[in-house]
Design a protein around this motif. Structure first.
Motif, mmCIF file in Angstrom:
data_model
loop_
_atom_site.group_PDB
_atom_site.id
_atom_site.type_symbol
_atom_site.label_atom_id
_atom_site.label_comp_id
_atom_site.label_asym_id
_atom_site.label_seq_id
_atom_site.Cartn_x
_atom_site.Cartn_y
_atom_site.Cartn_z
ATOM 1 N N SER A 1 0.824 -1.201 0.000
ATOM 2 C CA SER A 1 0.000 0.000 0.000
ATOM 3 C C SER A 1 0.864 1.260 0.000
ATOM 4 O O SER A 1 2.057 1.219 0.322
ATOM 5 N N ARG A 2 0.236 2.354 -0.338
ATOM 6 C CA ARG A 2 0.925 3.630 -0.383
ATOM 7 C C ARG A 2 1.495 3.996 0.996
ATOM 8 O O ARG A 2 2.592 4.522 1.095
ATOM 9 N N ALA A 3 0.735 3.706 2.064
ATOM 10 C CA ALA A 3 1.201 4.022 3.415
ATOM 11 C C ALA A 3 2.502 3.292 3.731
ATOM 12 O O ALA A 3 3.415 3.868 4.338
ATOM 13 N N TRP A 4 2.597 2.035 3.337
ATOM 14 C CA TRP A 4 3.834 1.278 3.587
ATOM 15 C C TRP A 4 4.981 1.821 2.736
ATOM 16 O O TRP A 4 6.137 1.801 3.161
ATOM 17 N N CYS A 5 4.683 2.303 1.552
ATOM 18 C CA CYS A 5 5.726 2.953 0.732
ATOM 19 C C CYS A 5 6.224 4.214 1.424
ATOM 20 O O CYS A 5 7.434 4.476 1.452
ATOM 21 N N SER B 1 12.056 12.533 6.537
ATOM 22 C CA SER B 1 11.699 11.312 7.249
ATOM 23 C C SER B 1 10.413 11.505 8.051
ATOM 24 O O SER B 1 9.503 10.680 7.988
ATOM 25 N N PHE B 2 10.343 12.604 8.795
ATOM 26 C CA PHE B 2 9.146 12.853 9.595
ATOM 27 C C PHE B 2 7.925 13.147 8.727
ATOM 28 O O PHE B 2 6.805 12.776 9.077
ATOM 29 N N THR B 3 8.142 13.779 7.589
ATOM 30 C CA THR B 3 7.024 14.038 6.674
ATOM 31 C C THR B 3 6.462 12.727 6.140
ATOM 32 O O THR B 3 5.242 12.508 6.150
ATOM 33 N N PHE B 4 7.336 11.833 5.679
ATOM 34 C CA PHE B 4 6.869 10.537 5.187
ATOM 35 C C PHE B 4 6.238 9.707 6.298
ATOM 36 O O PHE B 4 5.257 9.000 6.073
ATOM 37 N N MET B 5 6.800 9.805 7.503
ATOM 38 C CA MET B 5 6.225 9.081 8.637
ATOM 39 C C MET B 5 4.804 9.574 8.911
ATOM 40 O O MET B 5 3.890 8.776 9.143
ATOM 41 N N ALA B 6 4.604 10.875 8.872
ATOM 42 C CA ALA B 6 3.267 11.437 9.095
ATOM 43 C C ALA B 6 2.286 10.941 8.041
ATOM 44 O O ALA B 6 1.129 10.629 8.356
ATOM 45 N N LEU B 7 2.723 10.838 6.810
ATOM 46 C CA LEU B 7 1.850 10.321 5.742
ATOM 47 C C LEU B 7 1.536 8.844 5.972
ATOM 48 O O LEU B 7 0.404 8.407 5.755
ATOM 49 N N ALA B 8 2.516 8.093 6.420
ATOM 50 C CA ALA B 8 2.296 6.673 6.688
ATOM 51 C C ALA B 8 1.309 6.473 7.831
ATOM 52 O O ALA B 8 0.488 5.546 7.811
ATOM 53 N N LEU B 9 1.374 7.351 8.826
ATOM 54 C CA LEU B 9 0.516 7.211 10.006
ATOM 55 C C LEU B 9 -0.961 7.445 9.713
ATOM 56 O O LEU B 9 -1.808 7.129 10.544
#
Length: 112
Positions: free
Chosen positions: A2-6, A44-52
């Motif tokens: 999924s996009r979140a895991w990416c 990193s934190f931006t991508f983490m926020a999107l994943a969350l």
């Protein structure tokens, strides 16, 4: 996948990149390197926020930190000639096992 895991994978890559830049800067800090380090941490934190948005916090954080640690340990060993003790190998193995259990438990919770 999924996009979140990416997004989570990209967060891990950015975090590991920032730590490698930190290691390189420990020898001699340059302003361009510092900017790169801060940029990759922010990324990193931006991508983490999107994943969350789609991944549970405990699962995302455990995965982020554990795979990041594994990557940093491997890079430290391969490129910076840092050696891991047997105890450190065991700890990393146990940590990865814990992350697998957190992911399995989350999947079981979602299915019930």
């Amino acid at each position: 996948m999924s996009r979140a895991w990416c997004y989570l994978f990209l967060a891990i890559v950015a975090e590991v990149s920032s730590v490698v830049v930190m290691k390189l800067l420990s020898r001699e800090a340059h302003w361009a390197g510092m900017l790169l380090m801060y940029f990759t941490i922010g990324l990193s934190f931006t991508f983490m926020a999107l994943a969350l948005k789609k991944i549970a916090l405990a699962v995302a954080y455990a995965t982020w930190e554990s795979l990041g640690l594994l990557a940093v340990a491997a890079i430290g060993s391969l490129f910076f000639k840092e050696h891991l003790s047997v105890m450190q190998f065991i700890a990393i193995f146990l940590l990865l096992g814990g992350v697998m259990l957190v992911n399995i438990a989350e999947n079981e919770h979602r299915e019930s």
